[in-house]
Design a protein around this motif. Sequence first.
Motif, PDB file in Angstrom:
ATOM      1  N   LEU A  22       1.687   6.617  -6.669  1.00 58.84           N
ATOM      2  CA  LEU A  22       0.503   7.375  -7.020  1.00 58.84           C
ATOM      3  C   LEU A  22       0.774   8.872  -6.887  1.00 58.84           C
ATOM      4  CD1 LEU A  22      -2.272   6.268  -7.793  1.00 58.84           C
ATOM      5  CD2 LEU A  22      -2.963   6.486  -5.415  1.00 58.84           C
ATOM      6  N   GLU A  23       1.434   9.228  -5.764  1.00 59.26           N
ATOM      7  CA  GLU A  23       1.798  10.624  -5.538  1.00 59.26           C
ATOM      8  C   GLU A  23       2.690  11.141  -6.655  1.00 59.26           C
ATOM      9  OE1 GLU A  23       0.946  13.069  -3.379  1.00 59.26           O
ATOM     10  OE2 GLU A  23      -0.636  11.594  -2.968  1.00 59.26           O
ATOM     11  N   LEU A  24       3.644  10.282  -7.042  1.00 56.71           N
ATOM     12  CA  LEU A  24       4.612  10.675  -8.063  1.00 56.71           C
ATOM     13  C   LEU A  24       3.908  10.940  -9.395  1.00 56.71           C
ATOM     14  CD1 LEU A  24       7.620  11.051  -8.812  1.00 56.71           C
ATOM     15  CD2 LEU A  24       7.645   8.629  -9.435  1.00 56.71           C
ATOM     16  N   VAL A  25       3.016  10.002  -9.769  1.00 51.29           N
ATOM     17  CA  VAL A  25       2.313  10.177 -11.056  1.00 51.29           C
ATOM     18  C   VAL A  25       1.456  11.434 -11.020  1.00 51.29           C
ATOM     19  CG1 VAL A  25       0.607   9.167 -12.618  1.00 51.29           C
ATOM     20  CG2 VAL A  25       2.361   7.720 -11.618  1.00 51.29           C
ATOM     21  N   ARG A  26       0.780  11.686  -9.880  1.00 44.54           N
ATOM     22  CA  ARG A  26      -0.051  12.901  -9.766  1.00 44.54           C
ATOM     23  C   ARG A  26       0.791  14.157  -9.919  1.00 44.54           C
ATOM     24  NH1 ARG A  26      -3.368  10.453  -4.865  1.00 44.54           N
ATOM     25  NH2 ARG A  26      -5.124   9.599  -6.000  1.00 44.54           N
ATOM     26  N   LYS A  27       1.986  14.140  -9.279  1.00 46.03           N
ATOM     27  CA  LYS A  27       2.872  15.300  -9.308  1.00 46.03           C
ATOM     28  C   LYS A  27       3.327  15.555 -10.754  1.00 46.03           C
ATOM     29  CE  LYS A  27       7.172  16.866  -7.081  1.00 46.03           C
ATOM     30  NZ  LYS A  27       8.357  16.246  -7.707  1.00 46.03           N
ATOM     31  N   LEU A  28       3.734  14.443 -11.432  1.00 50.17           N
ATOM     32  CA  LEU A  28       4.209  14.589 -12.818  1.00 50.17           C
ATOM     33  C   LEU A  28       3.107  15.144 -13.711  1.00 50.17           C
ATOM     34  CD1 LEU A  28       6.274  11.277 -13.190  1.00 50.17           C
ATOM     35  CD2 LEU A  28       7.178  13.607 -13.031  1.00 50.17           C
ATOM     36  N   ARG A  29       1.881  14.671 -13.466  1.00 48.54           N
ATOM     37  CA  ARG A  29       0.755  15.155 -14.288  1.00 48.54           C
ATOM     38  C   ARG A  29       0.481  16.641 -14.027  1.00 48.54           C
ATOM     39  NH1 ARG A  29      -3.005  11.333 -16.602  1.00 48.54           N
ATOM     40  NH2 ARG A  29      -4.628  12.892 -16.331  1.00 48.54           N
ATOM     41  N   ARG A  30       0.591  17.013 -12.718  1.00 43.24           N
ATOM     42  CA  ARG A  30       0.388  18.436 -12.379  1.00 43.24           C
ATOM     43  C   ARG A  30       1.421  19.292 -13.085  1.00 43.24           C
ATOM     44  NH1 ARG A  30      -0.695  16.832  -7.104  1.00 43.24           N
ATOM     45  NH2 ARG A  30       1.449  17.239  -6.475  1.00 43.24           N
ATOM     46  N   GLU A  31       2.698  18.837 -13.027  1.00 43.36           N
ATOM     47  CA  GLU A  31       3.782  19.593 -13.637  1.00 43.36           C
ATOM     48  C   GLU A  31       3.597  19.694 -15.146  1.00 43.36           C
ATOM     49  OE1 GLU A  31       7.120  18.460 -10.263  1.00 43.36           O
ATOM     50  OE2 GLU A  31       7.300  17.662 -12.306  1.00 43.36           O
ATOM     51  N   ALA A  32       3.242  18.532 -15.744  1.00 42.95           N
ATOM     52  CA  ALA A  32       3.044  18.519 -17.205  1.00 42.95           C
ATOM     53  C   ALA A  32       1.891  19.434 -17.582  1.00 42.95           C
ATOM     54  CB  ALA A  32       2.787  17.082 -17.673  1.00 42.95           C
ATOM     55  N   GLY A  33       0.822  19.420 -16.771  1.00 39.72           N
ATOM     56  CA  GLY A  33      -0.344  20.272 -17.022  1.00 39.72           C
ATOM     57  C   GLY A  33       0.024  21.746 -16.930  1.00 39.72           C
ATOM     58  N   ALA A  34       0.834  22.059 -15.901  1.00 40.58           N
ATOM     59  CA  ALA A  34       1.236  23.457 -15.702  1.00 40.58           C
ATOM     60  C   ALA A  34       2.108  23.924 -16.864  1.00 40.58           C
ATOM     61  CB  ALA A  34       1.981  23.596 -14.369  1.00 40.58           C
ATOM     62  N   ALA A  35       3.001  23.045 -17.304  1.00 42.52           N
ATOM     63  CA  ALA A  35       3.901  23.393 -18.410  1.00 42.52           C
ATOM     64  C   ALA A  35       3.102  23.624 -19.685  1.00 42.52           C
ATOM     65  CB  ALA A  35       4.933  22.270 -18.606  1.00 42.52           C
ATOM     66  N   TYR A  50       0.819  -1.214   0.000  1.00 48.19           N
ATOM     67  CA  TYR A  50       0.000   0.000   0.000  1.00 48.19           C
ATOM     68  C   TYR A  50       0.850   1.261   0.000  1.00 48.19           C
ATOM     69  CZ  TYR A  50      -3.336  -3.514   1.666  1.00 48.19           C
ATOM     70  OH  TYR A  50      -4.082  -4.637   1.811  1.00 48.19           O
ATOM     71  N   VAL A  51       1.917   1.258   0.828  1.00 45.74           N
ATOM     72  CA  VAL A  51       2.721   2.470   0.965  1.00 45.74           C
ATOM     73  C   VAL A  51       3.548   2.703  -0.291  1.00 45.74           C
ATOM     74  CG1 VAL A  51       4.490   3.620   2.329  1.00 45.74           C
ATOM     75  CG2 VAL A  51       2.704   2.262   3.467  1.00 45.74           C
ATOM     76  N   ASP A  52       4.154   1.585  -0.803  1.00 50.55           N
ATOM     77  CA  ASP A  52       4.907   1.702  -2.058  1.00 50.55           C
ATOM     78  C   ASP A  52       4.025   2.303  -3.135  1.00 50.55           C
ATOM     79  OD1 ASP A  52       7.349   0.502  -1.406  1.00 50.55           O
ATOM     80  OD2 ASP A  52       6.466  -1.497  -1.581  1.00 50.55           O
ATOM     81  N   PHE A  53       2.807   1.734  -3.230  1.00 48.50           N
ATOM     82  CA  PHE A  53       1.930   2.158  -4.306  1.00 48.50           C
ATOM     83  C   PHE A  53       1.458   3.589  -4.095  1.00 48.50           C
ATOM     84  CE2 PHE A  53      -2.033   2.423  -6.725  1.00 48.50           C
ATOM     85  CZ  PHE A  53      -1.490   2.177  -7.974  1.00 48.50           C
ATOM     86  N   GLN A  54       1.238   3.949  -2.794  1.00 50.56           N
ATOM     87  CA  GLN A  54       0.824   5.313  -2.483  1.00 50.56           C
ATOM     88  C   GLN A  54       1.863   6.315  -2.995  1.00 50.56           C
ATOM     89  OE1 GLN A  54      -2.194   5.253  -1.005  1.00 50.56           O
ATOM     90  NE2 GLN A  54      -2.298   7.404  -1.550  1.00 50.56           N
TER      91      GLN A  54
END
Lengths: 150, 364
Positions: free
Chosen positions: B342-355, B335-339
């Motif tokens: 999940l955080e990492l993918v969300r962050k990358l998507r936020r960054e890509a969206g902002a860019a 669960y923690v590994d996957f969490q």
Amino acid sequence: MTATAENTERKAWMGTLASAPAGRVSALLAALGERPDHVVLRPAEVGSVMVRGRAGATGAPFNLGEVTVSRCSIRLAGGEVGHGYVQGRSLVDAEAAALVDALMQTARAGEVRATVLDPIAADRMAKRKARAEKAAATKVEFFTMVRGED
Amino acid sequence: MYVAVKGGERAIDNAHAWLAEERRGDTGVAELTVPQIREQLGLAVNRVMAEGSLFDPDLAALAIKQARGDLIEAIFLIRAYRTTLPRFGSSLPIETAHMACDRRISATFKDLPGGQVLGPTFDYTHRLLDFKLAAEGQVPPAPVAEAPAGDVPHVTSFLNREGLIEEAVPEDRIPPDLTREPMELPADRALRLQSLTRGDEGFVLGMAYSTQRGYARNHAFVGELRIGAVAVEMEIPELGFAIEIGEVIVTECETVNQFKGSKTEPPQFTRGYGLVFGQTERKAISMALVDRALRWKELGEDDEGAPAQDEAFVLYHCDNIQATGFLEHIKLPHYVDFQSELELVRKLRREAGAAFAAMQEAAE
């Protein structure tokens, strides 16, 4: 130590005891009557022995896998020390084998041989003979068809 | 990252209770006993002993019952039990030349001392389902014939007389033991043989088959296959001499392989060797083929880049307990590994969206 006449004989009876089916040594020892007075030097325990083979049947040794073995050591009131090693996981057989090994060093050897060792050896021979005879019946007898060339 | 969490005990207990009930199955059907498994599912018992690396038919039968017939799970149980046993020592190398053979065949010589003895084999059966076995019935006794006395000689000893086959020169050094020290590469032949004899039958079979299909082909013939009982002797320190401590059933396969010669070796037949606990001939033949493929370096052969020649690939992947342990652990809570993933993918998507938004703004 090289094999002497004395330990050749002991090696043979210890091997007979080791290969007896579970429960057999203790049952046959019981047929001898009351157990002799003894002290336990090493209580019966179950362990393993790593079996080795040789590469190409005759070359360098390698570890094949383990086999379960039980062992026990006792001393009779008369001072004779007996060691029991039996295949498998029977603590009672290991202790019985140690008693038999010790008794075989006493004046009761003849009686012990007749009551315990001989029946085990006979069973083993019979079992081995029965398998060998079944194997022999599956031996292929080749024959050549006559070619009629002469 | 590992974080201790609590909970799930009741669910686990109940799951195990249900497992026990499922293991038993329909109580209207008689329960299997351990002796029944030992006597009637002998080849499953043999496989569990070989890959569990412990010769004890009763324990292997118990493991099969406990594992509901899942042989890898049964092997796991045997391996775990084995680690609880004190080791009394190591045996003298067993003498397969003195084997009481149930079966002994050669594919290279028709007429040979000791003959072709088929033993209790599936060979030459028609592989048609026998519905008579679905009903209870008496089995007629197997025919017997007079048994010859004496040992059955090894087939390779005949070829050796002409010097046509490499010799297996006796040596007496203490072999490495992968159950005591972690396996290190390059592995010598003794370590490879230990690894292969306890390796997964399916994996070793697949590797052996690959050599037959052309990946490091080594033209193997079964010089000899023998199955039977061999005495196990061990030096007993308190006695000062060796005694027989039991008997094991083993299957031994010696292959004879075509060999054109190399920079270091004359043209002659070479050998592969398989030795496995129990009546396990598919495994023993496979082991011999893979052993021979792995010997390419010492025979001065070319590295063809074939999987069966790659000892790191073969030896690190043939153990089904290591393999299943690592494979199956990914189903346990992460669960923690996957969490964090999940955080990492969300962050990358936020960054890509902002860019992307910034780019669009710049373009306008």
